[in-house]
Structure formats: C-alpha cells, structure tokens
Design an enzyme around this catalytic site. Structure first.
Site, PDB file in Angstrom:
ATOM      1  N   GLU A 191       7.577   8.051   1.856  1.00  0.00           N
ATOM      2  CA  GLU A 191       6.534   8.828   1.181  1.00  0.00           C
ATOM      3  C   GLU A 191       6.074   9.981   2.080  1.00  0.00           C
ATOM      4  O   GLU A 191       5.946   9.814   3.292  1.00  0.00           O
ATOM      5  CB  GLU A 191       5.335   7.910   0.886  1.00  0.00           C
ATOM      6  CG  GLU A 191       4.224   8.605   0.133  1.00  0.00           C
ATOM      7  CD  GLU A 191       3.011   7.690  -0.099  1.00  0.00           C
ATOM      8  OE1 GLU A 191       2.827   6.721   0.665  1.00  0.00           O
ATOM      9  OE2 GLU A 191       2.253   7.969  -1.040  1.00  0.00           O
TER      10      GLU A 191
ATOM     11  N   LYS B 239       3.012   9.857  -8.360  1.00  0.00           N
ATOM     12  CA  LYS B 239       2.397   8.602  -7.910  1.00  0.00           C
ATOM     13  C   LYS B 239       1.295   8.208  -8.897  1.00  0.00           C
ATOM     14  O   LYS B 239       0.344   8.961  -9.110  1.00  0.00           O
ATOM     15  CB  LYS B 239       1.836   8.828  -6.505  1.00  0.00           C
ATOM     16  CG  LYS B 239       1.179   7.624  -5.871  1.00  0.00           C
ATOM     17  CD  LYS B 239       0.897   7.928  -4.392  1.00  0.00           C
ATOM     18  CE  LYS B 239       0.243   6.781  -3.664  1.00  0.00           C
ATOM     19  NZ  LYS B 239       0.226   6.972  -2.206  1.00  0.00           N
TER      20      LYS B 239
ATOM     21  N   CYS C 205       4.592   4.212  -3.158  1.00  0.00           N
ATOM     22  CA  CYS C 205       3.741   3.435  -2.257  1.00  0.00           C
ATOM     23  C   CYS C 205       2.771   2.455  -2.924  1.00  0.00           C
ATOM     24  O   CYS C 205       3.143   1.361  -3.300  1.00  0.00           O
ATOM     25  CB  CYS C 205       3.006   4.355  -1.295  1.00  0.00           C
ATOM     26  SG  CYS C 205       2.324   3.385   0.078  1.00  0.00           S
TER      27      CYS C 205
HETATM   28  N1  LIG Z   1       0.415   5.637   0.925  1.00  0.00           N
HETATM   29  C1  LIG Z   1      -0.255   4.678   0.318  1.00  0.00           C
HETATM   30  O1  LIG Z   1      -0.440   4.688  -0.874  1.00  0.00           O
HETATM   31  N2  LIG Z   1      -0.735   3.718   1.133  1.00  0.00           N
HETATM   32  C2  LIG Z   1      -1.689   2.764   0.699  1.00  0.00           C
HETATM   33  C3  LIG Z   1      -1.677   1.552   1.527  1.00  0.00           C
HETATM   34  C4  LIG Z   1      -0.783   0.504   0.996  1.00  0.00           C
HETATM   35  O2  LIG Z   1      -0.495   0.493  -0.203  1.00  0.00           O
HETATM   36  O3  LIG Z   1      -0.361  -0.353   1.757  1.00  0.00           O
END
Ligand SMILES: NC(=O)NCCC(=O)O
Length: 368
Positions: free
Chosen positions: A119, A181, A218
């Site tokens: 990401e 996203k 993510c």
């Molecule tokens: N980049 C992101 O969405 N990180 C959030 C933390 C996670 O989902 O572990």
C-alpha cells in the site's frame, strides 16, 4: 523483546521445534505445505546484489480430466522506504521507483505474471503526522501521474478529491482500471481519514489474461463482507496491499487474509511494508503520552493463502522481499465443490436481516 527483534516467525519455529515434531506442527498450523519453486540463478543473483529476500513456492491442485491446470505466478513485494522522509518529494518517489524496478525485473526472470506492491508504495506512510505538506504532494493522478501504479489518487475531475487507489495495469501495458480503498482506518496513528475519502468504486474485479483479480486495500481486510463481495463478483485472486505495524495488528495478520481465502474459495495475497519510518516533526497519538517521530515497526511478513487453508511461509519481518507463488486456480472450484461454502451460505437471509439492521429504527431481535 523489542517489537522488531524476530526475523521471521517460521524461522523461529524451525529453530526451536524438534525436527520430528516440526512437520506435524506445520500441518496443524498451516495445512499442506506448498512446495518450493525453482527460480533461475540470475534471479537469485539479482536478489543478492539488491539485498532483498527471494522466496518461491508452488500451490498445486488435483489433476482433472476435463480442465488443464490453470497456472498463474504472482509476485508480492514488500520494501522499506529508500530515502529519508526529509528528502525532496520527487527524489523519494524516484528512489522507490528504482528500487521496485529491480524487484520487478527479478520477478520477470522468474516468470511472474502478476505483481502487486505494498500500500502507498511510492511514499513514506506519513498519515500518522496529520500534516498536509509535503505529504499530499505524493498524491498523483491514477490516469496519467508519473506512477500510475498505486498510491493515493488525486481526482482532478472531482475538484482534487484524494483517494487511496490501486491501479491495475495489464500485461499489455494498458490501464485495466482502478479500485479504491473502501474502509479508512480510525485507529491508533492511522490518521488516514485526514487525507483521503472512503472509496466509491465498490468491489471491482479485473479480468486479466491470467485470471480474475481484485484488490482489497489494507484495512479492508478486517471486514469479512468486503472480502465476500469480491468473491460475489467472481474474483479468483484477491491482493491485500497493506501498511501496518507490529504494535497494532500483528496477531491478526496471519489470520485475516488466510481466513478470507478459506471462506471465499479464492487465493489471497497479503503484502505489508517493512521498516521504521521517522518523520521530521513529532506527533502525538492522542493518548496523553509523549509526542514522537516514529510510527512503529512495519513488520512485512507477506504471504499467500489458498482456499484449502494452506499458505506459504511469510517473508521476513525486517527485510525487503519478493515472494513468488505459482497457483493452480483450479483449486478454487475443487475446494468449493468439497466444502460448498457459497452453496450453504444463506445470503438472501443475511441480505434481508442486514437491510433491516441498518435502518435507524432497527430493534435487535433479542428474546428474553
Ligand atoms: N493502512 C491501513 O489501513 N492500516 C490500518 C491498520 C491495519 O489495518 O492494520
């Protein structure tokens, strides 16, 4: 022990579990083990010179009488940032382009058909800071920005709205499309809602020459219905490019993408960045503790999971790496025919109950 001290969970298991028990421990934890896949010596050399881990596996399926195997090779890349976060924006981006280009070259030598980066791979994960400049300068057009591959997308048609977008580029070089996203975290220092909006592209699936793929970015991996909808649209492989730290999510990491592969009869590819990034200005976590300049350790550990619950070992927690997996997509239907989760799911009933539960006057169906 410090957050980042273990190099890889698999290595630690191998080191301390007696050899005669290790195979059984691995069977119970991981199911059948994927076989190692040979890669050309030239690729190993490139990885050695480039200082990144290169691992390759094959996840096969039973031979069928009517369908030939549907083999596809995927390449997952995890990496730390190259330049310090204080370097000029263009310099940071081009250093990452250069770094990833050498990994893509290695993947190509290994016959990889589809690669996926982590990401926000063209930038440090600066969303913890809540500062606008210089970080919003990393956002570029998904259509004609210098990366076009993946990052936050600046949507000029909609008055510079910023999204977190994955761009899918086919093996012919054409942009197949983009997908945003869906779920933006509001946890810890993941202050991403300060920067970009919840995606509005639904659960697109992209038909490539090598199979139907989707990208669940993510934080979307915490949402089982998000994974489900890619399956409903026919995904055969779902990539999960991520950026997450040990202190927050590491115990969940090995479970979520693997469970999604099992529940949805498809392959999943979980990719996480590596390293500890330091920002010029200290920020607080809103918890009364001292302001700090570091986000935490991004623990890598990228892996591929199969619909039968098996998975590859993970890449290391501390190092850049390229994980290659040859997948036989016939396994999806074989597992579906065996377990029948899609056939036994009560989707109509869930849809009706969910439709009721999101109404403002919903009353939970509790009988006392
Ligand atoms: N980049 C992101 O969405 N990180 C959030 C933390 C996670 O989902 O572990």
């Amino acid at each position: 022990m410090a957050d980042a001290a273990i190099k890889s969970l698999d290595e630690t298991l191998e080191k301390y579990i007696p050899a005669q028990e290790l195979a059984e421990v691995n069977r119970i934890l991981y199911g059948r083990r994927p076989k190692p896949l040979d890669v050309p010596v030239a690729a190993l050399r490139l990885a050695e010179v480039g200082g990144f881990e290169l691992r390759a596996f094959t996840i096969g399926a039973a031979p069928e009488q009517l369908r030939p195997p549907r083999l596809v090779r995927v390449g997952l890349m995890q990496n730390r940032i190259v330049e310090p976060t204080t370097a000029p924006v263009a310099q940071q981006v081009s250093a990452l382009h250069k770094r990833l280009a050498s990994m893509v070259e290695t993947a190509a030598l290994c016959g990889v058909n589809i690669v996926c980066f982590q990401e926000a791979w063209t930038m440090p994960f600066a969303f913890c800071t809540r500062e606008r400049l210089p970080w919003t300068e990393f956002a570029e057009s998904a259509e004609d920005g210098p990366t076009t591959l993946f990052c936050q997308e600046r949507d000029e048609v909609h008055r510079d709205t910023i999204w977190n977008t994955a761009v899918v580029i086919s093996n012919s070089g054409a942009v197949l499309g983009k997908t945003r996203k869906n779920h933006i975290p509001r946890v810890g220092d993941f202050n991403e809602s300060t920067y970009y909006m919840e995606g509005n592209t639904g659960h697109r699936v992209f038909q490539t020459q090598f199979g139907r793929i989707a990208i669940n970015i993510c934080y979307g991996r915490h949402h089982p219905l998000n994974w489900l909808m890619y399956a409903e649209n026919g995904a055969e492989i779902v990539f999960n490019p991520s950026a997450t730290i040990g202190g927050l999510s590491e115990p969940l990491w090995a479970i979520e993408a693997r469970n999604a592969a099992i529940a949805n009869h498809y392959f999943t590819c979980a990719i996480n960045r590596v390293g500890t990034e330091c920002f010029p200005n200290a920020f607080t976590s809103g918890d009364g503790k001292e302001a700090h300049c570091e986000f935490g350790h991004f623990y890598g550990s990228s892996y591929v999971a199969a619909p039968d619950g098996s998975r590859t070992p993970g890449l290391g927690r501390m190092n850049d790496g390229l994980l290659i997996a040859e997948l036989d997509l016939n396994l999806n239907r074989q597992v579906s025919d065996h377990w029948g989760f899609r056939m036994t799911g009560r989707y109509e009933m869930y849809a009706e109950e969910l439709a009721r539960s999101v109404k403002h006057d919903f009353k939970p169906d509790i009988h006392k």
